[in-house]
Scaffold this motif. Sequence first.
Motif, PDB file in Angstrom:
ATOM      1  N   ARG A 178       3.050  30.917  42.364  1.00 29.14           N
ATOM      2  CA  ARG A 178       3.122  30.490  40.971  1.00 29.14           C
ATOM      3  C   ARG A 178       4.474  29.839  40.685  1.00 29.14           C
ATOM      4  O   ARG A 178       4.550  28.777  40.064  1.00 29.14           O
ATOM      5  CB  ARG A 178       2.931  31.689  40.034  1.00 29.14           C
ATOM      6  CG  ARG A 178       1.538  32.268  39.999  1.00 29.14           C
ATOM      7  CD  ARG A 178       1.503  33.517  39.106  1.00 29.14           C
ATOM      8  NE  ARG A 178       1.985  33.214  37.771  1.00 29.14           N
ATOM      9  CZ  ARG A 178       1.212  32.768  36.779  1.00 29.14           C
ATOM     10  NH1 ARG A 178      -0.069  32.567  36.980  1.00 29.14           N
ATOM     11  NH2 ARG A 178       1.729  32.529  35.588  1.00 29.14           N
ATOM     12  N   ASP A 179       5.533  30.488  41.136  1.00 23.89           N
ATOM     13  CA  ASP A 179       6.874  29.963  40.882  1.00 23.89           C
ATOM     14  C   ASP A 179       7.057  28.583  41.507  1.00 23.89           C
ATOM     15  O   ASP A 179       7.631  27.683  40.888  1.00 23.89           O
ATOM     16  CB  ASP A 179       7.916  30.931  41.443  1.00 23.89           C
ATOM     17  CG  ASP A 179       9.341  30.457  41.205  1.00 23.89           C
ATOM     18  OD1 ASP A 179       9.757  30.401  40.035  1.00 23.89           O
ATOM     19  OD2 ASP A 179      10.020  30.112  42.189  1.00 23.89           O
ATOM     20  N   PHE A 180       6.547  28.400  42.734  1.00 24.27           N
ATOM     21  CA  PHE A 180       6.647  27.102  43.403  1.00 24.27           C
ATOM     22  C   PHE A 180       5.959  26.014  42.588  1.00 24.27           C
ATOM     23  O   PHE A 180       6.510  24.923  42.375  1.00 24.27           O
ATOM     24  CB  PHE A 180       6.021  27.176  44.799  1.00 24.27           C
ATOM     25  CG  PHE A 180       5.895  25.846  45.486  1.00 24.27           C
ATOM     26  CD1 PHE A 180       6.966  25.294  46.169  1.00 24.27           C
ATOM     27  CD2 PHE A 180       4.698  25.136  45.434  1.00 24.27           C
ATOM     28  CE1 PHE A 180       6.852  24.060  46.801  1.00 24.27           C
ATOM     29  CE2 PHE A 180       4.579  23.900  46.060  1.00 24.27           C
ATOM     30  CZ  PHE A 180       5.659  23.358  46.744  1.00 24.27           C
ATOM     31  N   HIS A 181       4.758  26.288  42.120  1.00 27.63           N
ATOM     32  CA  HIS A 181       3.997  25.283  41.377  1.00 27.63           C
ATOM     33  C   HIS A 181       4.650  24.967  40.028  1.00 27.63           C
ATOM     34  O   HIS A 181       4.693  23.808  39.617  1.00 27.63           O
ATOM     35  CB  HIS A 181       2.554  25.751  41.185  1.00 27.63           C
ATOM     36  CG  HIS A 181       1.731  25.663  42.433  1.00 27.63           C
ATOM     37  ND1 HIS A 181       1.866  26.536  43.477  1.00 27.63           N
ATOM     38  CD2 HIS A 181       0.764  24.778  42.808  1.00 27.63           C
ATOM     39  CE1 HIS A 181       1.018  26.211  44.438  1.00 27.63           C
ATOM     40  NE2 HIS A 181       0.342  25.150  44.058  1.00 27.63           N
ATOM     41  N   VAL A 182       5.147  25.976  39.355  1.00 26.77           N
ATOM     42  CA  VAL A 182       5.824  25.741  38.078  1.00 26.77           C
ATOM     43  C   VAL A 182       7.070  24.881  38.295  1.00 26.77           C
ATOM     44  O   VAL A 182       7.322  23.915  37.554  1.00 26.77           O
ATOM     45  CB  VAL A 182       6.198  27.076  37.400  1.00 26.77           C
ATOM     46  CG1 VAL A 182       7.117  26.826  36.201  1.00 26.77           C
ATOM     47  CG2 VAL A 182       4.931  27.807  36.941  1.00 26.77           C
ATOM     48  N   ARG A 183       7.855  25.224  39.303  1.00 29.07           N
ATOM     49  CA  ARG A 183       9.070  24.465  39.570  1.00 29.07           C
ATOM     50  C   ARG A 183       8.764  23.009  39.926  1.00 29.07           C
ATOM     51  O   ARG A 183       9.498  22.094  39.520  1.00 29.07           O
ATOM     52  CB  ARG A 183       9.875  25.130  40.688  1.00 29.07           C
ATOM     53  CG  ARG A 183      10.594  26.397  40.247  1.00 29.07           C
ATOM     54  CD  ARG A 183      11.547  26.941  41.306  1.00 29.07           C
ATOM     55  NE  ARG A 183      10.857  27.465  42.476  1.00 29.07           N
ATOM     56  CZ  ARG A 183      10.774  26.837  43.640  1.00 29.07           C
ATOM     57  NH1 ARG A 183      11.348  25.644  43.798  1.00 29.07           N
ATOM     58  NH2 ARG A 183      10.143  27.388  44.657  1.00 29.07           N
ATOM     59  N   LYS A 184       7.700  22.784  40.686  1.00 32.70           N
ATOM     60  CA  LYS A 184       7.335  21.417  41.049  1.00 32.70           C
ATOM     61  C   LYS A 184       6.900  20.610  39.831  1.00 32.70           C
ATOM     62  O   LYS A 184       7.255  19.437  39.683  1.00 32.70           O
ATOM     63  CB  LYS A 184       6.223  21.425  42.102  1.00 32.70           C
ATOM     64  CG  LYS A 184       6.716  21.715  43.503  1.00 32.70           C
ATOM     65  CD  LYS A 184       7.696  20.644  43.952  1.00 32.70           C
ATOM     66  CE  LYS A 184       8.316  20.965  45.290  1.00 32.70           C
ATOM     67  NZ  LYS A 184       9.336  19.957  45.679  1.00 32.70           N
ATOM     68  N   LEU A 185       6.132  21.220  38.959  1.00 31.44           N
ATOM     69  CA  LEU A 185       5.710  20.526  37.754  1.00 31.44           C
ATOM     70  C   LEU A 185       6.909  20.136  36.896  1.00 31.44           C
ATOM     71  O   LEU A 185       6.987  19.026  36.366  1.00 31.44           O
ATOM     72  CB  LEU A 185       4.740  21.395  36.953  1.00 31.44           C
ATOM     73  CG  LEU A 185       3.340  21.561  37.546  1.00 31.44           C
ATOM     74  CD1 LEU A 185       2.552  22.611  36.761  1.00 31.44           C
ATOM     75  CD2 LEU A 185       2.581  20.230  37.542  1.00 31.44           C
ATOM     76  N   LEU A 186       7.860  21.038  36.764  1.00 31.84           N
ATOM     77  CA  LEU A 186       9.047  20.757  35.959  1.00 31.84           C
ATOM     78  C   LEU A 186       9.957  19.735  36.645  1.00 31.84           C
ATOM     79  O   LEU A 186      10.591  18.912  35.980  1.00 31.84           O
ATOM     80  CB  LEU A 186       9.815  22.049  35.696  1.00 31.84           C
ATOM     81  CG  LEU A 186       9.068  23.097  34.859  1.00 31.84           C
ATOM     82  CD1 LEU A 186       9.880  24.388  34.779  1.00 31.84           C
ATOM     83  CD2 LEU A 186       8.757  22.574  33.464  1.00 31.84           C
ATOM     84  N   GLU A 187       9.988  19.765  37.960  1.00 34.87           N
ATOM     85  CA  GLU A 187      10.812  18.810  38.711  1.00 34.87           C
ATOM     86  C   GLU A 187      10.367  17.376  38.459  1.00 34.87           C
ATOM     87  O   GLU A 187      11.189  16.461  38.370  1.00 34.87           O
ATOM     88  CB  GLU A 187      10.729  19.140  40.202  1.00 34.87           C
ATOM     89  CG  GLU A 187      11.515  18.193  41.103  1.00 34.87           C
ATOM     90  CD  GLU A 187      11.318  18.517  42.571  1.00 34.87           C
ATOM     91  OE1 GLU A 187      11.489  17.604  43.415  1.00 34.87           O
ATOM     92  OE2 GLU A 187      10.991  19.676  42.898  1.00 34.87           O
TER      93      GLU A 187
END
Length: 333
Positions: A178-187
């Motif tokens: 979950r954290d990986f996907h959230v960070r990628k979206l924000l990136e």
Amino acid sequence: ARTTIARFDTHTMRRGLERLVGAALTAGIAPSEANPGAARGIGAILSRSGATLGRFARCGELTGFHSSFATEAKDAGDAGTSSDRVGVGMRGDGTAPRFYKKVEVVRVENGGGWGVALDGRALKTPKRAALAVPSKSLAMAIAAEWEWQSGQSIRPFTMPLMALVATSIDQMTQEEVRDFHVRKLLEFFPTDVVLIKHEPGKLADRQAEIHAPILKWARSELGPGLEPTESLYGAQIPEEAMAAAEKRLRAMDPFELTATFNAAASAKSLLTGMALIRGAIDVEQAEMSARVEEDFQIDEWGLVEGGHDIDKADIAVRLAAPRALMSLLRDTL
């Protein structure tokens, strides 16, 4: 979990899908003559082009989508009722042998929700978790994807709801994933297609028109400072908007985060994905947002058959499936 089989014949499932999904799935599941009436009622999720949600990595590094049929079993016998049995038997053309005859909707006891059974055995995810969803409507749609495969073969690329649900259960329940996907979206937020505009001219005018409803929603939900830019380096995202977006993403349950990530990656736009999943725009508006530049070029120079038309069908599948997933969960179709 123990399951009790609630027996629904094919006619009941198809009628339920027509009522619940309306124009959400397609005739691409099986020939229309094999599903009288149902093929017409199921429109944009599965395209005749054979497009698959698993190929959506058009957003650079946004490749976190996990196929619902990725095999972990050593052989078909080891796979049991897990959906990875499809992966074990995958042929070179992307199909697998059909290994079941009867599809049923499953009631999972102890508050487990609804699932699917193949020949009386509860279907599991590739990681062998119980495939259980809180909505009977969604379970019926997944059952229809399995039921409407041909008599001889399974085509995983025509089962986007199964793929999304399996990803939600197997992957988006893990905090690190979950954290990986959230960070990628924000990136990738600063290079959101809604926030990058062309230099002044006809294309910029069309972008402004098509993206206006999304920007209006985003400003009301995330903050007023979101402004499109012509800069190649992307837009300046206000801290307030970035924080609001992160808060919303981290508050999502596994199903909504999976749907949002797939929609955003397909549209190359976090704002488009969030607006679509939240119901602020429809699938057609999301598709227009994602394709505004390509559609402009088609209007100027013409359509290339076997290229532009397939791309259009592909993006329709990629955007309609996440929206249908959330609509079926909420019983709002």
